[in-house]
Design an enzyme around this catalytic site. Sequence first.
Site, PDB file in Angstrom:
ATOM      1  N   GLY A 260       0.902  -1.392   0.039  1.00 40.49           N
ATOM      2  CA  GLY A 260      -0.045  -0.169  -0.069  1.00 40.49           C
ATOM      3  C   GLY A 260       0.828   1.171  -0.113  1.00 40.49           C
ATOM      4  N   ASP A 261       1.832   1.201   0.714  1.00 40.11           N
ATOM      5  CA  ASP A 261       2.819   2.318   0.788  1.00 40.11           C
ATOM      6  C   ASP A 261       3.285   2.672  -0.749  1.00 40.11           C
ATOM      7  OD1 ASP A 261       2.542   2.586   3.557  1.00 40.11           O
ATOM      8  OD2 ASP A 261       4.058   1.300   3.888  1.00 40.11           O
TER       9      ASP A 261
END
Length: 315
Positions: A260-261
């Site tokens: 997600g980062d």
Amino acid sequence: MSKVLTIGEAMGLLIAEEMGPLEEVEHFSRHVCGAELNYAVGMARLGNDVSYISKVGVDPFGKCICNFLKANDIHDDYVWTDDDHMTGFQMKEKVLEGDPKVANIRKHTAFSHFQPADLAGIDWTGVDHLHVTGIPLALSESCRETIYTLMMRAHSKGVHIFFDPNLRPMLWKSQEIMARVINDAAQYADIVMPGLNEGRILTGMEDEKDIAGYYLLRGVQTVVIKMGGSHGTYIRTADGQEYRVPSYHVDHIVDTVGAGDGFAVGFTSAILDGLNLEDAARRGAAIGAMAIQVAGDNEGLPTREKLEAFMDAQH
């Protein structure tokens, strides 16, 4: 080159070098971690001017984090040290694929004592973008006040704000409090980017269109929903645009932590580069795919050259 600001708790990370429960593992390799730290690393590797706001203890992990920031060309002017509290850290299992178990040692850490007054020294000159996640909101009341203060200050200065809920239910007293606080913060952002399951938890709605509508009604300009797995990305804007962008296929997933980062890095860097929303989602998907093929939290985040090579190879 865009000037980017982000805030979060940087932590030490001990990754097991052998399989088995953490309490039985004898050998670990040392790394650093933190969702916002991963984001800072990714943005710096793509050539952006990144400043990181944090607080660490006067201990080996704290010193390691400061050295790591310098090595990755991330400004540490706003990383303060706390003589009275330790740097948090995590322990992560070794897995052959999928989600490893992670143990958090982060109660009463240096960062949890962050105060809004600590933001006084920040120079906003030329800042293009503020990246915030929902994690600091969970750590303490003072952290929560700090994040609200930072977002409102950025909003008043016309700085573009990107908010990734990045839910950590184990850090909250209840799911209801988590949803209320995170949704309160989200309304200060220009772009909000939950995963589909996160959006369902936060809004009580099932459909991605309804989840996006929930935030658009509260003043958010763009909602980006990560649909999960091979389902790609759904985007909806305040002026009625809708997009669905496919994800990239990955043959072998090593470690899903940091995906997600990586998406956030790809999406926001593309927006700052002037790309449209669809191309931004494609870049986000590419970096997310690259991140999950490496064991560490941020080791898979690419330079521009590696990113271009990966995307070219997919066509």
